[in-house]
Design a protein around this motif. Structure first.
Motif, mmCIF file in Angstrom:
data_model
loop_
_atom_site.group_PDB
_atom_site.id
_atom_site.type_symbol
_atom_site.label_atom_id
_atom_site.label_comp_id
_atom_site.label_asym_id
_atom_site.label_seq_id
_atom_site.Cartn_x
_atom_site.Cartn_y
_atom_site.Cartn_z
ATOM 1 N N MET A 185 8.926 -0.350 9.212
ATOM 2 C CA MET A 185 9.060 0.764 8.760
ATOM 3 C C MET A 185 7.791 1.606 8.427
ATOM 4 O O MET A 185 6.726 0.898 7.921
ATOM 5 C CB MET A 185 10.029 1.216 7.489
ATOM 6 N N LYS A 186 7.553 2.656 9.019
ATOM 7 C CA LYS A 186 6.074 3.410 9.120
ATOM 8 C C LYS A 186 6.056 4.317 7.808
ATOM 9 O O LYS A 186 7.010 4.700 7.126
ATOM 10 C CB LYS A 186 5.865 4.068 10.193
ATOM 11 N N ARG A 187 4.752 4.524 7.614
ATOM 12 C CA ARG A 187 4.331 5.718 6.532
ATOM 13 C C ARG A 187 3.924 6.876 7.254
ATOM 14 O O ARG A 187 3.062 6.616 8.214
ATOM 15 C CB ARG A 187 3.372 5.010 5.622
ATOM 16 N N ARG A 188 4.333 8.083 6.539
ATOM 17 C CA ARG A 188 3.531 8.987 7.539
ATOM 18 C C ARG A 188 2.389 9.728 6.466
ATOM 19 O O ARG A 188 2.766 9.728 5.290
ATOM 20 C CB ARG A 188 4.636 10.222 7.743
ATOM 21 N N ILE A 189 1.259 9.798 6.853
ATOM 22 C CA ILE A 189 -0.027 10.230 6.058
ATOM 23 C C ILE A 189 -0.047 11.945 6.291
ATOM 24 O O ILE A 189 -0.109 12.151 7.400
ATOM 25 C CB ILE A 189 -0.986 9.639 6.334
ATOM 26 N N ARG A 226 7.299 7.701 2.997
ATOM 27 C CA ARG A 226 8.026 6.503 3.768
ATOM 28 C C ARG A 226 8.969 7.150 4.748
ATOM 29 O O ARG A 226 9.599 8.116 4.475
ATOM 30 C CB ARG A 226 8.793 5.638 2.762
ATOM 31 N N HIS A 227 8.967 6.859 6.120
ATOM 32 C CA HIS A 227 9.962 7.298 6.902
ATOM 33 C C HIS A 227 10.460 6.309 7.875
ATOM 34 O O HIS A 227 10.041 5.445 8.477
ATOM 35 C CB HIS A 227 9.678 8.413 7.611
ATOM 36 N N GLY A 228 11.782 6.174 7.956
ATOM 37 C CA GLY A 228 12.559 5.001 8.605
ATOM 38 C C GLY A 228 13.581 5.977 9.534
ATOM 39 O O GLY A 228 14.097 6.674 8.465
ATOM 40 N N ASP A 287 1.507 8.510 11.591
ATOM 41 C CA ASP A 287 2.622 7.510 11.516
ATOM 42 C C ASP A 287 1.858 6.190 11.631
ATOM 43 O O ASP A 287 1.220 5.883 12.608
ATOM 44 C CB ASP A 287 3.840 7.723 12.177
ATOM 45 N N VAL A 288 1.927 5.282 10.392
ATOM 46 C CA VAL A 288 1.173 4.111 10.677
ATOM 47 C C VAL A 288 2.208 2.890 9.658
ATOM 48 O O VAL A 288 2.684 3.404 9.075
ATOM 49 C CB VAL A 288 -0.460 4.138 9.863
#
Length: 176
Positions: free
Chosen positions: A1-5, A165-167, A138-139
């Motif tokens: 699951m990635k994180r969006r900064i 958090r984005h999935g 997105d990392v």
């Protein structure tokens, strides 16, 4: 699951520099999104698309669930009280209608959702209208601090705005 900064960048020149800095850290362009005021020149940037800037994904997911649930109900009623052949219930209708209604629900809801701005971006509307450019990266969670440090060091004019958090239920599409 990635994180969006999220970062707010004051102008196009600094946004291009930030894009080049991120590309040099081996973040693919498809994971870098910029959103600006309508009509703003985004030349040289990977502009955010409708999946990042609208509520289309959430709307489609909601339509799928509601349409599928309604299809189950209608399918049960149709199978029990309106058999197609003979007097016994036609259980096949219960299997077909939820799929059909779910697809129709997702499609019709997405047509509405595409015109609604993303609720996640509402907090940035004022800054974007003033000419700031929103950077979304997105990392992987393990790279969040690295990217934050890089942008903070090389772009003191930019403002860090947080991490989400984005999935996704649909991994190839955008945010919600």
């Amino acid at each position: 699951m990635k994180r969006r900064i999220y970062w707010l960048i004051p102008d196009l020149i600094n946004a291009r520099r930030a894009m080049n800095d991120l590309l040099s850290t081996h973040i693919e362009a498809k994971h870098i999104h910029f959103a600006g005021r309508d009509g703003m020149d985004m030349t040289g940037l990977h502009a955010a698309n409708v999946l990042q800037t609208s509520d289309v994904v959430h709307a489609a997911q909601t339509g799928l669930v509601i349409g599928g649930a309604a299809g189950v109900f209608v399918g049960l009623v149709a199978a029990m009280f309106y058999p197609i052949v003979g007097d016994s219930p036609q259980w096949e209708v219960v299997a077909v209608l939820p799929v059909l209604w779910g697809v129709i629900g997702a499609w019709s809801s997405s047509m509405i959702g595409i015109s609604i701005p993303s609720p996640r971006l509402q907090r940035f509307e004022g800054a974007i209208e003033q000419g700031w450019i929103l950077l979304m990266v997105d990392v992987l969670p393990s790279r969040v601090e690295e990217i934050e440090s890089l942008l903070q060091a090389s772009h003191p004019e930019a403002h860090f705005e947080g991490v989400d958090r984005h999935g996704f239920a649909f991994p190839l599409v955008g945010v919600r």
